[in-house]
Design a protein around this motif. Structure first.
Motif, PDB file in Angstrom:
ATOM      1  N   GLU A 155       1.001   3.371   1.997  1.00 24.62           N
ATOM      2  CA  GLU A 155       1.869   3.449   3.625  1.00 24.62           C
ATOM      3  C   GLU A 155       2.930   2.975   3.843  1.00 24.62           C
ATOM      4  O   GLU A 155       3.841   4.183   3.848  1.00 24.62           O
ATOM      5  CB  GLU A 155       0.727   3.012   4.283  1.00 24.62           C
ATOM      6  CG  GLU A 155      -0.526   3.546   5.015  1.00 24.62           C
ATOM      7  CD  GLU A 155      -1.362   3.022   5.801  1.00 24.62           C
ATOM      8  OE1 GLU A 155      -1.123   2.130   6.466  1.00 24.62           O
ATOM      9  OE2 GLU A 155      -2.468   4.178   5.939  1.00 24.62           O
TER      10      GLU A 155
ATOM     11  N   THR B 211     -10.294   4.041   4.606  1.00 29.62           N
ATOM     12  CA  THR B 211      -9.486   4.152   2.992  1.00 29.62           C
ATOM     13  C   THR B 211      -9.132   2.122   2.663  1.00 29.62           C
ATOM     14  O   THR B 211      -8.226   2.799   1.046  1.00 29.62           O
ATOM     15  CB  THR B 211      -7.840   4.635   3.309  1.00 29.62           C
ATOM     16  OG1 THR B 211      -7.252   3.783   4.389  1.00 29.62           O
ATOM     17  CG2 THR B 211      -8.634   5.978   3.832  1.00 29.62           C
TER      18      THR B 211
ATOM     19  N   SER C 204      -3.871   2.446   2.091  1.00 28.38           N
ATOM     20  CA  SER C 204      -4.071   2.117   3.531  1.00 28.38           C
ATOM     21  C   SER C 204      -3.873   0.670   3.226  1.00 28.38           C
ATOM     22  O   SER C 204      -4.690   0.099   2.775  1.00 28.38           O
ATOM     23  CB  SER C 204      -5.227   2.843   4.318  1.00 28.38           C
ATOM     24  OG  SER C 204      -4.459   2.130   5.055  1.00 28.38           O
TER      25      SER C 204
ATOM     26  N   CYS D  29       0.932  -1.321  -0.286  1.00 28.94           N
ATOM     27  CA  CYS D  29       0.479   0.173   0.739  1.00 28.94           C
ATOM     28  C   CYS D  29       0.702   1.056  -0.387  1.00 28.94           C
ATOM     29  O   CYS D  29       1.917   0.930   0.408  1.00 28.94           O
ATOM     30  CB  CYS D  29      -1.333  -0.070   1.351  1.00 28.94           C
ATOM     31  SG  CYS D  29      -0.148   0.106   2.939  1.00 28.94           S
TER      32      CYS D  29
END
Length: 184
Positions: A20, A107, A101, A18
C-alpha cells in the motif's frame, strides 16, 4: 536475509512497510513501484548469472530473451518447476516479504502472490534491449495472471500501459507511463 523498511536507509535497498505504501496513486490500485529494490551488489550478481547462463539466450527480432524455468507449453500454460536459486534470492524472496496491506484486516501478512495459483513466482522472462528498443504493446496471457513484476537492471525504462477501446482493441496512445528509474 535481513529486510529493512523504508524508514531504515542504512542499507543499499529500501522496502516499504507494505505494498500500500508503494502504490502509484494515479494508476489502478494494483500498480506499485519500489525504487532501489535490490542492492548494487545484487544487481551485479544477477547480471553475472544472466551473462553466464549456458545457451539460454533466444534471439527475437527486437530483443534477446531468457526464460526460467521453461517456455510456455503449446497450449500457453506453465510447467511446474523450480526457479534457479539466484532468482529466488533476493528478488522473489524479497517480493514475498512485503505484505500487501499495512492494516490488520483480511490481507494482513499476505504477500503479492498469495492469490496466485502457485502462491509464488513461477516464471521469469529476462529481456535484453538495446537503447531505443522495446516490446510492442501486448496483453499478457492467462499464464501470467494475476501478478506481473518488473525489475530493471542497469538502466531506466518506461513501461507504457494501454487500455482497450470499446471495440476490444488496444488504444493507440498509452493510458499510463511508468518510469522505472535506474538504481541510485
Amino acid at each position: 536475509m535481513e529486510m529493512n523498511s523504508s524508514r531504515d536507509t542504512t542499507k543499499d535497498f529500501t522496502l516499504p512497510r507494505c505494498l500500500e505504501d508503494a502504490r502509484i496513486q494515479t494508476l489502478p490500485s494494483s500498480a506499485y513501484y519500489i525504487p532501489n529494490f535490490i542492492t548494487p551488489a545484487e544487481e551485479q550478481s544477477l547480471l553475472d548469472q544472466i551473462q553466464n547462463a549456458p545457451a539460454r539466450w533466444i534471439n527475437l527480432s527486437r530483443r534477446r530473451l531468457q526464460v526460467y524455468p521453461s517456455r510456455l507449453t503449446a497450449n500457453n500454460s506453465l510447467l511446474a518447476a523450480p526457479l534457479p536459486k539466484w532468482l529466488l534470492d533476493p528478488v522473489m524472496m524479497r517480493l514475498q516479504s512485503i505484505p500487501v496491506s499495512c492494516d490488520d484486516g483480511d490481507t494482513a501478512g499476505k504477500h503479492i502472490f498469495a492469490s496466485s495459483p502457485h502462491k509464488g513466482a513461477n516464471h521469469v522472462l529476462i529481456n535484453e534491449y538495446e537503447p531505443g528498443q522495446g516490446i510492442m504493446p501486448h496483453q499478457d496471457g492467462a499464464a501470467y495472471w494475476p501478478v506481473v513484476a518488473t525489475v530493471s537492471l542497469t538502466a531506466p525504462i518506461v513501461l507504457d500501459i494501454y487500455g482497450k477501446g470499446d471495440d476490444g482493441h488496444a488504444e493507440t496512445q498509452p493510458r499510463w507511463s511508468i518510469l522505472q528509474e535506474a538504481r541510485r
